[in-house]
Design a protein around this motif. Structure first.
Motif, short mmCIF file in Angstrom:
data_model
loop_
_atom_site.label_atom_id
_atom_site.label_comp_id
_atom_site.label_asym_id
_atom_site.label_seq_id
_atom_site.Cartn_x
_atom_site.Cartn_y
_atom_site.Cartn_z
N THR A 77 0.81 -1.22 0.00
CA THR A 77 0.00 0.00 0.00
C THR A 77 0.85 1.27 0.00
N HIS A 78 2.17 1.13 0.04
CA HIS A 78 3.04 2.31 -0.01
C HIS A 78 2.89 3.07 -1.32
N VAL A 79 2.45 2.37 -2.38
CA VAL A 79 2.35 3.02 -3.69
C VAL A 79 1.26 4.10 -3.73
N SER A 80 0.42 4.14 -2.70
CA SER A 80 -0.62 5.18 -2.65
C SER A 80 -0.11 6.46 -1.97
N HIS A 81 1.10 6.43 -1.43
CA HIS A 81 1.67 7.62 -0.79
C HIS A 81 1.99 8.65 -1.87
N PRO A 82 1.71 9.93 -1.63
CA PRO A 82 1.91 10.94 -2.68
C PRO A 82 3.36 11.11 -3.13
N ALA A 83 4.32 10.69 -2.32
CA ALA A 83 5.73 10.81 -2.70
C ALA A 83 6.23 9.60 -3.48
N VAL A 84 5.42 8.55 -3.59
CA VAL A 84 5.82 7.32 -4.27
C VAL A 84 5.18 7.28 -5.65
N HIS A 85 5.98 6.98 -6.67
CA HIS A 85 5.49 6.96 -8.04
C HIS A 85 5.85 5.62 -8.69
N VAL A 86 4.99 5.17 -9.58
CA VAL A 86 5.22 3.92 -10.32
C VAL A 86 5.08 4.22 -11.80
#
Length: 329
Positions: A269-278
């Motif tokens: 669920t870290h990918v939903s953090h605004p600083a994390v991009h995929v």
């Protein structure tokens, strides 16, 4: 009850085993693996080494024996060695998962810490391949993408199957490898806390199929499979045979933010953090950018130390065949 097959009737396989894998578990399962393969009618060649580079070198040499498969016994490090031996050769890889993390085996739906089940997959996969004229994907062999790593503009130096990382996770991985206590995942957490004491964001330039991201950052991971580090779902949507890499990169985070985001990696669920991009891509160039932050740590791939930046990662579709369950099994 199935009796022993005639020696050599099932084919010829090489076995690569690292005695240090999983704190000795690789050595403990050696007899089960060799006896099981012999009972299934395989001619077995021991290609093991005393360390990972030695095992990789012996595995490459062993391919000249005309092997029907290369079987690796251990964790993700041994799978990494096998991938570097068979990439592009057409020789399939069999996996007997007996290491500590085993992320690759789990992501591929293969047995973990179950030697009889692993040998059954190898036996059935090779039988299906032989009976159907070394047939295509789905007939005992699952064809997977693999990633070639090189210096920018240079020749391929390494291959990997799962995840290359060169951020805080790689620094923690290096520290974890140097520690002997505590056991299991607690050692990773202890190493993370130690790294956070002096952490400052790294400087990156990442070029993904021509699109450039330049930033102070915490993490860059180029993922072909979902997990690394013993169950951390770094790229929860990655698929190892879809022809695309998942590039997960995070902007500079404070130590407090890192401690908040870190537990979420286990759930993906870290990918939903605004600083994390995929970002999905086929070709990825990772370069250090000192003007924006500190020098990124040495890159790790499949949990093994690889090289310092800059590095070029290029996806090669269907470059690795892994023995898998037959259709309908």
């Amino acid at each position: 009850m199935r009796g022993p097959a005639a020696p050599g009737a099932a084919g010829r396989v090489g076995v690569v085993l690292n005695p240090t894998s999983g704190k000795g578990r690789g050595l403990k399962v050696r007899e089960k693996v060799f006896d099981g393969l012999a009972a299934d009618g395989f001619t077995v060649h021991d290609l093991s080494g005393t360390d990972l580079p030695g095992a990789t070198a012996r595995a490459r040499t062993g391919l000249t024996l005309g092997l029907d498969a290369l079987v690796v016994v251990g964790g993700d490090g041994m799978v990494h060695a096998g991938v570097n031996a068979v990439a592009g050769t057409g020789v399939p890889l069999g996996i007997v998962s007996a290491g500590s993390g085993n992320d690759i085996a789990r992501d591929l739906g293969l047995p973990v810490h179950d030697v009889p089940a692993s040998l059954a997959v190898i036996r059935e996969g090779l039988a299906a391949r032989r009976n159907r004229g070394r047939g295509p994907d789905g007939e005992g062999v699952r064809m997977l993408d693999a990633v070639a790593v090189s210096r920018p503009g240079g020749a391929v130096d390494h291959w990997y199957l799962a995840v290359l990382s060169c951020g805080i996770d790689a620094a923690v991985n290096a520290r974890t490898n140097a520690m002997s206590w505590p056991p299991g995942g607690a050692r990773y957490v202890r190493a993370l806390l130690a790294e956070l004491r002096t952490f400052r964001p790294f400087g990156y330039r990442v070029t993904m199929d021509g699109e450039v991201w330049e930033s102070a950052g915490t993490l860059v991971a180029v993922a072909n499979t979902r997990c690394f580090g013993g169950g951390m779902r770094i790229a929860p949507d990655a698929v190892p045979d879809d022809g695309l890499l998942e590039v997960v990169h995070a902007e500079g985070l404070t130590r407090g933010q890192l401690m908040s985001v870190f537990p979420k990696v286990y759930r993906g669920t870290h990918v939903s953090h605004p600083a994390v991009h995929v970002r999905r891509a086929r070709s990825v160039l990772i370069e250090p950018l000192p003007a924006l932050g500190t020098m990124p740590p040495m890159a790790f791939a499949d949990g093994e130390p690889l090289a310092e930046l800059p590095l070029q990662c290029d996806l090669h579709p269907r470059a690795i065949g892994v023995l898998a369950r037959t259709l309908g099994a």
